[in-house]
Design a protein around this motif. Structure first.
Motif, PDB file in Angstrom:
ATOM      1  N   GLU A  43      19.038 -39.211  11.348  1.00  0.00           N
ATOM      2  CA  GLU A  43      16.898 -40.018  10.674  1.00  0.00           C
ATOM      3  C   GLU A  43      16.369 -40.755  11.807  1.00  0.00           C
ATOM      4  OE1 GLU A  43      17.476 -41.978   6.582  1.00  0.00           O
ATOM      5  OE2 GLU A  43      17.539 -39.487   5.795  1.00  0.00           O
ATOM      6  N   THR A  44      17.130 -41.057  12.690  1.00  0.00           N
ATOM      7  CA  THR A  44      16.604 -41.453  14.427  1.00  0.00           C
ATOM      8  C   THR A  44      16.093 -40.382  15.540  1.00  0.00           C
ATOM      9  OG1 THR A  44      17.750 -43.425  13.744  1.00  0.00           O
ATOM     10  CG2 THR A  44      16.892 -43.032  15.897  1.00  0.00           C
ATOM     11  N   ILE A  45      15.101 -40.074  15.224  1.00  0.00           N
ATOM     12  CA  ILE A  45      14.615 -38.222  15.884  1.00  0.00           C
ATOM     13  C   ILE A  45      15.570 -38.808  17.319  1.00  0.00           C
ATOM     14  CG2 ILE A  45      12.891 -36.770  15.715  1.00  0.00           C
ATOM     15  CD1 ILE A  45      13.925 -37.135  12.893  1.00  0.00           C
ATOM     16  N   GLY A  46      15.201 -39.571  17.371  1.00  0.00           N
ATOM     17  CA  GLY A  46      14.780 -39.755  19.781  1.00  0.00           C
ATOM     18  C   GLY A  46      15.647 -40.894  19.890  1.00  0.00           C
ATOM     19  N   PHE A  47      15.377 -41.277  20.582  1.00  0.00           N
ATOM     20  CA  PHE A  47      16.669 -42.591  21.030  1.00  0.00           C
ATOM     21  C   PHE A  47      16.455 -42.180  22.614  1.00  0.00           C
ATOM     22  CE2 PHE A  47      19.199 -46.125  22.558  1.00  0.00           C
ATOM     23  CZ  PHE A  47      18.599 -47.176  21.500  1.00  0.00           C
ATOM     24  N   PHE A  48      15.244 -42.796  23.349  1.00  0.00           N
ATOM     25  CA  PHE A  48      15.258 -42.244  24.705  1.00  0.00           C
ATOM     26  C   PHE A  48      15.079 -43.971  25.468  1.00  0.00           C
ATOM     27  CE2 PHE A  48      13.051 -39.976  22.634  1.00  0.00           C
ATOM     28  CZ  PHE A  48      13.334 -38.259  23.086  1.00  0.00           C
ATOM     29  N   ILE A  49      15.811 -43.955  26.162  1.00  0.00           N
ATOM     30  CA  ILE A  49      16.282 -44.505  27.439  1.00  0.00           C
ATOM     31  C   ILE A  49      15.671 -44.916  29.009  1.00  0.00           C
ATOM     32  CG2 ILE A  49      17.925 -47.268  28.056  1.00  0.00           C
ATOM     33  CD1 ILE A  49      19.857 -45.793  26.563  1.00  0.00           C
ATOM     34  N   SER A  50      15.594 -45.575  29.309  1.00  0.00           N
ATOM     35  CA  SER A  50      15.101 -45.100  30.776  1.00  0.00           C
ATOM     36  C   SER A  50      15.092 -46.740  31.650  1.00  0.00           C
ATOM     37  CB  SER A  50      12.982 -44.994  30.433  1.00  0.00           C
ATOM     38  OG  SER A  50      12.840 -43.955  29.927  1.00  0.00           O
ATOM     39  N   GLN A  51      15.009 -46.537  32.671  1.00  0.00           N
ATOM     40  CA  GLN A  51      16.025 -47.533  33.742  1.00  0.00           C
ATOM     41  C   GLN A  51      14.458 -47.415  35.155  1.00  0.00           C
ATOM     42  OE1 GLN A  51      19.315 -48.064  35.396  1.00  0.00           O
ATOM     43  NE2 GLN A  51      19.002 -50.134  36.088  1.00  0.00           N
ATOM     44  N   SER A  52      13.886 -48.631  34.727  1.00  0.00           N
ATOM     45  CA  SER A  52      12.734 -48.560  36.318  1.00  0.00           C
ATOM     46  C   SER A  52      12.905 -48.121  37.897  1.00  0.00           C
ATOM     47  CB  SER A  52      12.232 -49.810  36.489  1.00  0.00           C
ATOM     48  OG  SER A  52      11.184 -49.199  37.808  1.00  0.00           O
ATOM     49  N   GLU A  53      12.426 -47.196  37.883  1.00  0.00           N
ATOM     50  CA  GLU A  53      13.271 -47.047  39.710  1.00  0.00           C
ATOM     51  C   GLU A  53      12.861 -47.803  41.031  1.00  0.00           C
ATOM     52  OE1 GLU A  53      11.195 -43.429  40.831  1.00  0.00           O
ATOM     53  OE2 GLU A  53      12.287 -42.204  39.584  1.00  0.00           O
ATOM     54  N   THR A  54      11.873 -48.827  40.507  1.00  0.00           N
ATOM     55  CA  THR A  54      11.107 -50.241  41.576  1.00  0.00           C
ATOM     56  C   THR A  54      11.933 -51.525  40.929  1.00  0.00           C
ATOM     57  OG1 THR A  54       9.275 -50.316  39.929  1.00  0.00           O
ATOM     58  CG2 THR A  54       9.616 -48.867  41.964  1.00  0.00           C
ATOM     59  N   GLU A  55      12.407 -51.382  39.888  1.00  0.00           N
ATOM     60  CA  GLU A  55      12.568 -52.328  39.182  1.00  0.00           C
ATOM     61  C   GLU A  55      13.731 -52.607  38.436  1.00  0.00           C
ATOM     62  OE1 GLU A  55       9.861 -55.665  37.387  1.00  0.00           O
ATOM     63  OE2 GLU A  55       8.649 -54.316  37.733  1.00  0.00           O
ATOM     64  N   PRO A  56      14.806 -52.479  39.096  1.00  0.00           N
ATOM     65  CA  PRO A  56      16.598 -51.885  38.421  1.00  0.00           C
ATOM     66  C   PRO A  56      16.421 -52.584  36.902  1.00  0.00           C
ATOM     67  CG  PRO A  56      16.929 -53.166  40.440  1.00  0.00           C
ATOM     68  CD  PRO A  56      15.683 -52.758  40.186  1.00  0.00           C
TER      69      PRO A  56
END
Length: 100
Positions: free
Chosen positions: A35-48
């Motif tokens: 029932e968790t339809i999406g779980f997206f993780i992003s890491q900044s390209e300029t601030e790791p």
């Protein structure tokens, strides 16, 4: 659809630990939370050390189950000592989504 956007900053030198802790939550979600339809993780390209997550839930109960799960508690146990400031959470009702 209920969503959570989280903005998370790791202290310098702890970026890999934060990324690994987030990826562990994502693996649990994929295997155990239909029932968790999406779980997206992003890491900044300029601030790791800057991470964002975008989480999509079918309803409040699904969000509550996720937020009170053992893997989320484990994540915060790892993350709290390496956080650079407070986690910013924005809980919303999704208005529109385009998925491909």
């Amino acid at each position: 659809m209920i969503t959570i956007t989280a903005v998370i900053r790791a202290k310098p030198g702890h970026e890999a630990t934060m990324r690994d802790a987030l990826v562990a939550v994502a693996a649990h979600v994929a295997a155990n939370e239909p029932e968790t339809i999406g779980f997206f993780i992003s890491q900044s390209e300029t601030e790791p050390g800057l991470f964002t997550t975008y989480e999509r839930f079918t309803d409040q109960a699904a969000m509550d189950r996720h937020n009170t799960s053992a893997p989320v508690a484990t994540f915060f146990g790892i993350a709290k000592p390496i956080l650079d400031g407070e986690v910013i959470l924005v809980t919303s009702q999704e208005v529109s989504a385009t998925l491909r």
